[in-house]
Motif scaffolding. Sequence first.
Motif, PDB file in Angstrom:
ATOM      1  N   MET A 137     -83.250  54.945 126.132  1.00  0.00           N
ATOM      2  CA  MET A 137     -81.861  55.464 126.132  1.00  0.00           C
ATOM      3  C   MET A 137     -81.401  55.615 124.684  1.00  0.00           C
ATOM      4  O   MET A 137     -81.382  54.642 123.946  1.00  0.00           O
ATOM      5  CB  MET A 137     -80.967  54.480 126.909  1.00  0.00           C
ATOM      6  CG  MET A 137     -79.521  54.891 127.037  1.00  0.00           C
ATOM      7  SD  MET A 137     -79.162  56.337 128.027  1.00  0.00           S
ATOM      8  CE  MET A 137     -79.291  55.651 129.682  1.00  0.00           C
ATOM      9  N   CYS A 185     -78.622  53.219 122.340  1.00  0.00           N
ATOM     10  CA  CYS A 185     -78.379  51.919 122.978  1.00  0.00           C
ATOM     11  C   CYS A 185     -78.965  50.848 122.066  1.00  0.00           C
ATOM     12  O   CYS A 185     -80.157  50.852 121.776  1.00  0.00           O
ATOM     13  CB  CYS A 185     -79.004  51.859 124.367  1.00  0.00           C
ATOM     14  SG  CYS A 185     -78.990  50.189 125.035  1.00  0.00           S
ATOM     15  N   CYS A 239     -81.826  48.785 123.599  1.00  0.00           N
ATOM     16  CA  CYS A 239     -83.067  49.571 123.679  1.00  0.00           C
ATOM     17  C   CYS A 239     -83.716  49.635 122.300  1.00  0.00           C
ATOM     18  O   CYS A 239     -84.942  49.536 122.172  1.00  0.00           O
ATOM     19  CB  CYS A 239     -82.797  50.980 124.191  1.00  0.00           C
ATOM     20  SG  CYS A 239     -82.563  51.101 125.979  1.00  0.00           S
ATOM     21  N   HIS A 242     -83.798  50.122 130.538  1.00  0.00           N
ATOM     22  CA  HIS A 242     -82.360  50.305 130.358  1.00  0.00           C
ATOM     23  C   HIS A 242     -81.655  50.334 131.707  1.00  0.00           C
ATOM     24  O   HIS A 242     -81.847  51.257 132.501  1.00  0.00           O
ATOM     25  CB  HIS A 242     -82.039  51.592 129.589  1.00  0.00           C
ATOM     26  CG  HIS A 242     -80.563  51.757 129.370  1.00  0.00           C
ATOM     27  ND1 HIS A 242     -79.915  51.260 128.261  1.00  0.00           N
ATOM     28  CD2 HIS A 242     -79.606  52.314 130.156  1.00  0.00           C
ATOM     29  CE1 HIS A 242     -78.617  51.510 128.364  1.00  0.00           C
ATOM     30  NE2 HIS A 242     -78.407  52.152 129.511  1.00  0.00           N
ATOM     31  N   HIS A 278     -76.072  47.537 128.173  1.00  0.00           N
ATOM     32  CA  HIS A 278     -77.493  47.366 128.524  1.00  0.00           C
ATOM     33  C   HIS A 278     -77.555  45.939 129.061  1.00  0.00           C
ATOM     34  O   HIS A 278     -77.202  44.984 128.337  1.00  0.00           O
ATOM     35  CB  HIS A 278     -78.380  47.584 127.298  1.00  0.00           C
ATOM     36  CG  HIS A 278     -79.849  47.386 127.531  1.00  0.00           C
ATOM     37  ND1 HIS A 278     -80.815  48.320 127.149  1.00  0.00           N
ATOM     38  CD2 HIS A 278     -80.531  46.355 128.094  1.00  0.00           C
ATOM     39  CE1 HIS A 278     -82.020  47.861 127.473  1.00  0.00           C
ATOM     40  NE2 HIS A 278     -81.870  46.665 128.057  1.00  0.00           N
TER      41      HIS A 278
HETATM   42 ZN    ZN Z   1     -80.549  50.250 126.619  1.00  0.00          ZN
END
Ligand code: ZN
Length: 122
Positions: A1, A4, A7, A46, A105
């Motif tokens: 993602m 993020c 991530c 995610h 997240h």
């Molecule tokens: Zn994420």
Amino acid sequence: MDNCIFCKIAAKQIPSKLIYEDDDVLAFHDINPAAPVHFLIVPKKHIATLADCTNEDAALLGKMSLLAPKLAEQLGCGYNAAGDGKGGFKTLFNIGPDGGQEVYHLHMHVLGGPRPWGRSMA
Ligand code: ZN
Ligand code: 5GP
């Protein structure tokens, strides 16, 4: 993602103080701890919030829950149920704006260490 932060931490594009990693999850220290020990258990996949999880994520959530006491023990804030009954920690999911979620997240907070804690999350 894209964009993020967790991530990016999972992909090692942003550094973190890593505690644990396997194929599915990682755990790292919170950058702004609210207790003497404060770390996050984060799936590599995610998922925005706990409210976005489905039955397909049951094993992942179980893994995260079972990791919490093991990692707390490693970091010196385990709950000594069979021994002196001391220690212990808190697990917490924030969900959505009224739940105080800042990073979208999925992550489980694990907080422990001797009280009183500074910043209240209790
Ligand atoms: Zn994420
Ligand atoms: P939330 O309010 O979304 O449940 O919690 C997000 C947590 O992530 C906060 O406790 C915050 O301190 C932590 N956090 C935010 N950005 C970073 C980061 O870049 N690295 C680490 N290690 N923790 C972060």
